[in-house]
Design a protein around this motif. Structure first.
Motif, PDB file in Angstrom:
ATOM      1  N   UNK A   1       0.849  -1.184   0.000  1.00 55.40           N
ATOM      2  CA  UNK A   1       0.000   0.000   0.000  1.00 55.40           C
ATOM      3  C   UNK A   1       0.891   1.242   0.000  1.00 55.40           C
ATOM      4  N   UNK A   2       0.264   2.400  -0.187  1.00 56.60           N
ATOM      5  CA  UNK A   2       0.982   3.675  -0.146  1.00 56.60           C
ATOM      6  C   UNK A   2       0.747   4.320   1.218  1.00 56.60           C
ATOM      7  N   UNK A   3       1.843   4.736   1.854  1.00 53.53           N
ATOM      8  CA  UNK A   3       1.730   5.391   3.149  1.00 53.53           C
ATOM      9  C   UNK A   3       2.648   6.590   3.240  1.00 53.53           C
ATOM     10  N   UNK A   4       2.481   7.349   4.312  1.00 54.22           N
ATOM     11  CA  UNK A   4       3.275   8.564   4.489  1.00 54.22           C
ATOM     12  C   UNK A   4       4.604   8.234   5.160  1.00 54.22           C
ATOM     13  N   UNK A   5       5.644   8.892   4.695  1.00 52.21           N
ATOM     14  CA  UNK A   5       6.981   8.680   5.262  1.00 52.21           C
ATOM     15  C   UNK A   5       7.095   9.236   6.679  1.00 52.21           C
ATOM     16  N   UNK A   6       6.121  10.056   7.089  1.00 57.18           N
ATOM     17  CA  UNK A   6       6.142  10.635   8.434  1.00 57.18           C
ATOM     18  C   UNK A   6       5.395   9.776   9.461  1.00 57.18           C
ATOM     19  N   UNK A   7       5.062   8.541   9.079  1.00 60.36           N
ATOM     20  CA  UNK A   7       4.439   7.620  10.024  1.00 60.36           C
ATOM     21  C   UNK A   7       5.408   7.373  11.191  1.00 60.36           C
ATOM     22  N   UNK A   8       4.962   7.328  12.459  1.00 58.81           N
ATOM     23  CA  UNK A   8       3.572   7.237  12.932  1.00 58.81           C
ATOM     24  C   UNK A   8       2.903   8.581  13.219  1.00 58.81           C
ATOM     25  N   UNK A   9       3.634   9.695  13.020  1.00 53.83           N
ATOM     26  CA  UNK A   9       3.009  11.001  13.254  1.00 53.83           C
ATOM     27  C   UNK A   9       1.832  11.216  12.294  1.00 53.83           C
ATOM     28  N   UNK A  10       1.992  10.742  11.054  1.00 53.64           N
ATOM     29  CA  UNK A  10       0.927  10.848  10.057  1.00 53.64           C
ATOM     30  C   UNK A  10       0.530   9.441   9.640  1.00 53.64           C
ATOM     31  N   UNK A  11      -0.756   9.144   9.687  1.00 58.30           N
ATOM     32  CA  UNK A  11      -1.228   7.784   9.406  1.00 58.30           C
ATOM     33  C   UNK A  11      -1.945   7.681   8.060  1.00 58.30           C
ATOM     34  N   UNK A  12      -1.707   8.634   7.170  1.00 52.34           N
ATOM     35  CA  UNK A  12      -2.378   8.588   5.870  1.00 52.34           C
ATOM     36  C   UNK A  12      -1.946   7.353   5.078  1.00 52.34           C
ATOM     37  N   UNK A  13      -2.930   6.675   4.477  1.00 56.76           N
ATOM     38  CA  UNK A  13      -2.668   5.535   3.599  1.00 56.76           C
ATOM     39  C   UNK A  13      -3.655   5.540   2.448  1.00 56.76           C
ATOM     40  N   UNK A  14      -3.303   4.872   1.379  1.00 59.57           N
ATOM     41  CA  UNK A  14      -4.226   4.645   0.270  1.00 59.57           C
ATOM     42  C   UNK A  14      -3.766   3.416  -0.486  1.00 59.57           C
ATOM     43  N   UNK A  15      -4.683   2.847  -1.252  1.00 63.43           N
ATOM     44  CA  UNK A  15      -4.357   1.678  -2.045  1.00 63.43           C
ATOM     45  C   UNK A  15      -3.470   2.075  -3.233  1.00 63.43           C
ATOM     46  N   UNK A  16      -2.656   1.188  -3.687  1.00 59.53           N
ATOM     47  CA  UNK A  16      -1.835   1.441  -4.882  1.00 59.53           C
ATOM     48  C   UNK A  16      -2.741   1.560  -6.079  1.00 59.53           C
ATOM     49  N   UNK A  17      -2.557   2.623  -6.851  1.00 63.49           N
ATOM     50  CA  UNK A  17      -3.367   2.837  -8.041  1.00 63.49           C
ATOM     51  C   UNK A  17      -4.533   3.775  -7.826  1.00 63.49           C
ATOM     52  N   UNK A  18      -4.808   4.150  -6.585  1.00 60.90           N
ATOM     53  CA  UNK A  18      -5.904   5.096  -6.317  1.00 60.90           C
ATOM     54  C   UNK A  18      -5.563   6.483  -6.796  1.00 60.90           C
TER      55      UNK A  18
END
Length: 286
Positions: free
Chosen positions: A269-286
């Motif tokens: 999946x795609x996630x933010x490099x600032x995890x765990x401060x930022x928990x944004x995620x999305x599916x690949x291809x979205x």
């Protein structure tokens, strides 16, 4: 001009608008990029504009005087274009309406200058704005140019007589924010007559009908023919809003960090490099 037969309906030959599409597109972009301030600001402006157009639509639907209406018409000729909020054809006149829905009060001074007054965070703001009437008049000029260039077409035959063009076609500005004040006491007469509030629109049209010789009022058939001539000249526009806002899919829409591919329990999946401060995620291809 023909004999006027009793016709009281409001017929919309075109009711949709680019503004409605813009609002829906911006809503989706806002969901995808909730921290993009350009998208947020433009959505607010578009929603205010759409609210104003809906206010005018409501007035026209309840006019009970017989008319044909086209919403959001684009006319083009020789590199010039006119986006007209409403074209309203009544037995007496063809109105080219520019809709404005602005927060605050509008003053028109003795020079015809438009001045807007409103509050931001408790602070009063007063500034001159471009005359919306000037824009509306440009629409009528483009319509006249089209009539010159297309003398053999039905569209042209209906409007080409220049001697009657000025009398029949009215370019007006309608302010849809009835909570605000339109102060035009000292406005030049020619400006005052073309700038009104939405709650005055129908009485304004009825007055033109009452002041027109009955033998000069158009029949329903003639109004419909003219309205269809406009519709046939309309040019649809498609806008790629994602490209317009140049949204960078490699940037996290929540915090501005870099998006990276990560390995999940079941899939990547795609996630933010600032995890765990930022928990944004999305599916690949979205």
């Amino acid at each position: 001009m023909g004999l006027f037969t009793k016709f009281t309906e409001t017929v919309f030959l075109k009711q949709d608008s680019e503004l409605e599409k813009r609002v829906e597109a911006l809503k989706k972009l806002k969901e995808k990029y909730p921290n993009n301030q350009d998208i947020i600001n433009d959505l607010q402006i578009a929603q205010a504009g759409l609210k104003g157009e809906k206010e005018i639509e409501f007035c026209l639907k309840n006019a009970n005087i017989g008319m044909y209406v086209l919403h959001d018409i684009n006319l083009e000729i020789d590199g010039l274009s006119a986006q007209i909020d409403y074209i309203v054809i009544t037995p007496a006149k063809c109105y080219l309406i520019e809709c404005k829905n602005m927060i605050g009060n509008i003053t028109i001074d003795n020079n015809g200058q438009f001045i807007r007054e409103y509050e931001v965070n408790g602070k009063k703001v007063k500034k001159a704005i471009e005359s919306p009437l000037r824009q509306s008049e440009r629409h009528r000029e483009i319509l006249l140019k089209i009539s010159y260039e297309s003398k053999k077409s039905l569209f042209s035959k209906l409007i080409f007589q220049e001697s009657t063009f000025e009398k029949y076609h009215k370019a007006i500005v309608v302010f849809a924010n009835n909570a605000g004040i339109l102060y035009n006491k000292y406005a030049p007469k020619e400006v005052k007559q073309k700038v009104i509030r939405s709650d005055e629109l129908i009485s304004y049209m009825k007055k033109d009908i009452d002041n027109t010789n009955k033998d000069m009022l158009d029949s329903q058939k003639e109004m419909e023919k003219y309205a269809n001539a406009f519709l046939n000249r309309h040019k649809e526009k498609e806008t790629d809003y994602e490209s317009m806002y140049k949204v960078d899919d490699t940037i996290c829409p929540q915090c501005g960090g870099k998006l990276v591919e990560r390995n999940g329990k079941y899939s990547k999946f795609i996630g933010c490099s600032n995890y765990p401060k930022c928990t944004f995620t999305k599916k690949i291809g979205e």
